[in-house]
Write an enzyme that holds these catalytic residues in place. Sequence first.
Site, PDB file in Angstrom:
ATOM      1  N   SER A 158     -12.524  -7.503 -18.013  1.00 60.72           N
ATOM      2  CA  SER A 158     -12.833  -6.928 -16.383  1.00 60.72           C
ATOM      3  C   SER A 158     -13.378  -5.180 -16.539  1.00 60.72           C
ATOM      4  O   SER A 158     -12.894  -4.744 -17.483  1.00 60.72           O
ATOM      5  CB  SER A 158     -11.809  -7.040 -15.675  1.00 60.72           C
ATOM      6  OG  SER A 158     -10.750  -6.265 -16.079  1.00 60.72           O
ATOM      7  N   LYS A 159     -13.747  -4.870 -15.595  1.00 58.76           N
ATOM      8  CA  LYS A 159     -13.989  -3.385 -15.295  1.00 58.76           C
ATOM      9  C   LYS A 159     -14.048  -3.172 -13.737  1.00 58.76           C
ATOM     10  O   LYS A 159     -14.454  -4.032 -13.116  1.00 58.76           O
ATOM     11  CB  LYS A 159     -15.508  -3.011 -15.933  1.00 58.76           C
ATOM     12  CG  LYS A 159     -15.305  -1.694 -16.560  1.00 58.76           C
ATOM     13  CD  LYS A 159     -14.599  -1.386 -17.469  1.00 58.76           C
ATOM     14  CE  LYS A 159     -14.969  -0.149 -18.438  1.00 58.76           C
ATOM     15  NZ  LYS A 159     -14.541  -0.186 -19.651  1.00 58.76           N
ATOM     16  N   GLY A 160     -13.895  -1.715 -13.427  1.00 56.69           N
ATOM     17  CA  GLY A 160     -13.882  -1.393 -12.315  1.00 56.69           C
ATOM     18  C   GLY A 160     -14.712  -0.064 -12.251  1.00 56.69           C
ATOM     19  O   GLY A 160     -14.643   0.652 -13.188  1.00 56.69           O
TER      20      GLY A 160
END
Length: 438
Positions: free
Chosen positions: A127-129
């Site tokens: 994931s990444k934000g």
Amino acid sequence: MITESAPPSTLPPTPTLKAVDGIADEFNPRLSAEARFDEAAERLGLDDGMRKVLRSPSREIIVHIPVQLDDGRLEVFTGYRVQHSIARGPAKGGIRYAPDVTLDEVRALAAWMTWKCAVTNVPFGGSKGGVICDPSILSPVELERITRRYTAELFEFIGPEIDVPAPDVNTNDQTMAWIMDTYSMHARKTVTAVVTGKPIDLGGSRGRTEATGRGCMIVIDQALRRLGLDRSSTRVVIQGFGNVGGMSAKLMARAGFKIVCIIEFDGAVYNPNGLDIPALLKHRKDTGSITDFPGGQNMDREEAMFLETDVLLPAAHENVITSKNASKLRTKILCEGANGPTTHFADPILSEKGIFVIPDILANAGGVTVSYFEWVQDRQGYFWNEQMVNDRLEEIMVNSFNDVVAYAEKHGVNNRTAAYMLALDRVAFAIKLRGIYA
Ligand code: GLU
């Protein structure tokens, strides 16, 4: 405060051809990620259905968060969290703060986390934000408010068994402490394992700050062995002097490598006999810049990238090595400390030139590997000493390097394609075992 990549004051200039969602250009990281995915999927002979599953993120969250600024004004910031895959475990990946964050960039970075965790066999998905903001003009209190509100908006979507954030560009251990606290206040209990890269006093792991740089050094050592080179005669050029570049430089100089050039957003400094890295770090701290360092000479940043060297370590941001400049590189080894420093258009040029590429999803995996150790320690409530962390990191990085290189040799592909093939195969296998819930 220690940042995962360059601190706000050293933010690199925005690339001139920054990706625009949906526009097919060389500088869109999503298209780079997809092109590499497609090539690996093709070579693996993955069926169409599995390709569709692996190619698309499983969840994309967009939040528009109101935040009161110090002068009383209200501002609305846009933030993303993309969860690419949870096939092999909870989603895992950093959060970056930058004015030019795009959804496509976050999508690419989330997919790269899935492949990175699979290459190293760390039991996480990816994931990444990202939050669109300029940390260089925000006060610490404003950054804290942005972080807390962003965390509150994501409350249902993160957690030790759901999705575990970590630092990335312009976020650090303090940011993680705020996330941990906000999440814990909502959960009505302290949940340290909701993030990694925390301060050691709040459940962080020893060795986490150095982990990405240490991982780069470990895989470079492995590459040197294969090429018959030794540390003391190895020249290294590093682009970026934040957490990854600065830490790599420090550890590698200490281990006997010759760091001949450091390239930063505001200049480059060169010494053919090797730079005194602790002195250069002090000079940067005292003057705010690496330039005019008494122990080296200033150099043009562009030219510095093309110095004749044994190792080039881009450790700052995406799209540094492109179809326009790849042919000018004069390095034996390219170790990608940053995520996505090479565009997919540059890949064939590097192969043609015979450069030994240690692809990002392998080279910079030391960070997430020690994040995994941190998560394990938090969940056990039992903390390891630094030697234990470093030894286990070394074991994983060496095994992963050997896996990738052996795969490349066996299948007659370059290291990047091999790393993607290995990763895709592992994730596809997990999906097949689990089956599709309907
Ligand atoms: N931001 C780092 C990366 O890109 C670390 C991610 C993590 O530890 O979860 O690999």
